[in-house]
Design a protein around this motif. Sequence first.
Motif, PDB file in Angstrom:
ATOM      1  N   GLN A 112       0.808  -1.218   0.000  1.00 56.63           N
ATOM      2  CA  GLN A 112       0.000   0.000   0.000  1.00 56.63           C
ATOM      3  C   GLN A 112       0.844   1.272   0.000  1.00 56.63           C
ATOM      4  O   GLN A 112       0.312   2.381  -0.025  1.00 56.63           O
ATOM      5  N   GLY A 113       2.176   1.105   0.036  1.00 51.83           N
ATOM      6  CA  GLY A 113       3.054   2.280   0.008  1.00 51.83           C
ATOM      7  C   GLY A 113       3.228   2.957   1.351  1.00 51.83           C
ATOM      8  O   GLY A 113       3.459   4.163   1.417  1.00 51.83           O
ATOM      9  N   ALA A 114       3.140   2.176   2.438  1.00 52.04           N
ATOM     10  CA  ALA A 114       3.246   2.762   3.777  1.00 52.04           C
ATOM     11  C   ALA A 114       4.678   3.116   4.159  1.00 52.04           C
ATOM     12  O   ALA A 114       4.901   3.881   5.094  1.00 52.04           O
ATOM     13  N   ASP A 131      19.245  -8.305  -2.569  1.00 56.07           N
ATOM     14  CA  ASP A 131      18.454  -9.489  -2.907  1.00 56.07           C
ATOM     15  C   ASP A 131      17.361  -9.785  -1.882  1.00 56.07           C
ATOM     16  O   ASP A 131      16.532 -10.682  -2.104  1.00 56.07           O
ATOM     17  N   SER A 132      17.373  -9.065  -0.775  1.00 54.71           N
ATOM     18  CA  SER A 132      16.362  -9.273   0.273  1.00 54.71           C
ATOM     19  C   SER A 132      15.346  -8.137   0.320  1.00 54.71           C
ATOM     20  O   SER A 132      14.483  -8.115   1.213  1.00 54.71           O
ATOM     21  N   MET A 133      15.450  -7.214  -0.640  1.00 54.04           N
ATOM     22  CA  MET A 133      14.552  -6.071  -0.657  1.00 54.04           C
ATOM     23  C   MET A 133      13.149  -6.463  -1.115  1.00 54.04           C
ATOM     24  O   MET A 133      12.968  -7.338  -1.965  1.00 54.04           O
ATOM     25  N   ILE A 134      12.158  -5.806  -0.548  1.00 48.27           N
ATOM     26  CA  ILE A 134      10.760  -5.961  -0.941  1.00 48.27           C
ATOM     27  C   ILE A 134      10.354  -4.687  -1.666  1.00 48.27           C
ATOM     28  O   ILE A 134      10.594  -3.576  -1.166  1.00 48.27           O
ATOM     29  N   TYR A 135       9.759  -4.843  -2.827  1.00 49.74           N
ATOM     30  CA  TYR A 135       9.451  -3.685  -3.660  1.00 49.74           C
ATOM     31  C   TYR A 135       7.957  -3.386  -3.696  1.00 49.74           C
ATOM     32  O   TYR A 135       7.122  -4.282  -3.590  1.00 49.74           O
ATOM     33  N   SER A 136       7.668  -2.107  -3.858  1.00 48.93           N
ATOM     34  CA  SER A 136       6.288  -1.652  -3.969  1.00 48.93           C
ATOM     35  C   SER A 136       6.201  -0.618  -5.080  1.00 48.93           C
ATOM     36  O   SER A 136       7.166   0.109  -5.347  1.00 48.93           O
ATOM     37  N   GLU A 182       1.223   2.018 -10.429  1.00 44.80           N
ATOM     38  CA  GLU A 182       1.562   2.480 -11.774  1.00 44.80           C
ATOM     39  C   GLU A 182       3.005   2.979 -11.880  1.00 44.80           C
ATOM     40  O   GLU A 182       3.641   2.841 -12.928  1.00 44.80           O
ATOM     41  N   SER A 183       3.530   3.545 -10.790  1.00 49.13           N
ATOM     42  CA  SER A 183       4.890   4.083 -10.821  1.00 49.13           C
ATOM     43  C   SER A 183       5.915   2.964 -10.741  1.00 49.13           C
ATOM     44  O   SER A 183       5.580   1.809 -10.504  1.00 49.13           O
ATOM     45  N   ASP A 184       7.179   3.312 -10.949  1.00 49.60           N
ATOM     46  CA  ASP A 184       8.243   2.307 -10.905  1.00 49.60           C
ATOM     47  C   ASP A 184       8.363   1.720  -9.502  1.00 49.60           C
ATOM     48  O   ASP A 184       8.255   2.445  -8.505  1.00 49.60           O
ATOM     49  N   PRO A 185       8.617   0.416  -9.398  1.00 50.70           N
ATOM     50  CA  PRO A 185       8.789  -0.215  -8.086  1.00 50.70           C
ATOM     51  C   PRO A 185       9.981   0.393  -7.343  1.00 50.70           C
ATOM     52  O   PRO A 185      10.976   0.758  -7.950  1.00 50.70           O
TER      53      PRO A 185
END
Length: 216
Positions: free
Chosen positions: A136-138, A156-161, A166-169
């Motif tokens: 949710q972009g918190a 390699d352990s990063m979580i992307y949002s 619509e925007s770049d992760p």
Amino acid sequence: MEKKTDFKALSSKAKVQYIWDYYKLRILVIVLCTAAAISLIHHYVTYREPLLNVLMINTTNGTMTTADGFDEFLDAYGYDKEEYPVSLYGALYIPEEKDAAVSAYQDYEVLATMIAGGEEDIFFGRGDVFLAYAEQGAFTDLSDILSEETFEKYKDSMIYSTDDGESDPYPCAVEITDNEWLKKNGYYGGSCYFGIFFRSEKTEVTSQFAEFLLAQ
């Protein structure tokens, strides 16, 4: 006609009893008001704004979780823990599967209320609830927080949002495994997620803590 008591003729003990019988309500009100005033003054005199407000869910120690482990961080960066305390709330337990979270409705409501309040800076957790907030972009972009060296170590352990979908992760959180500092302080024994709320205005100190944490 009732005879008026001659106060001067009463013994010392009788005078005390007389005053108490006739003025006890007023005395109690004065005592309670005085106690409340002293408590309020003590609060404002001794209160220190937390250096960090930390929220943890599903910790190893549960309701026994304390902020004592953060003393090591404070010492490492030269903060006086009396002047710059860390506030930690770690009593919440929410099942790690999203569908099971409804069984911990009260804790989930507390978590949602605390996050919505906007006072929290750092969030540790496990399971789908943490990941849902990440989606949710918190959380803030960790590439703006971490040094290049630390980011490279954990890339390699990063979580992307994508925040809005619509925007770049962007890297909003990191999965940490077998962190010695987290284990020895009874926070997390295996793996957990770590993120910094985007509403936090404490960029410098959250960056310092992130570097401290990920160096362990």
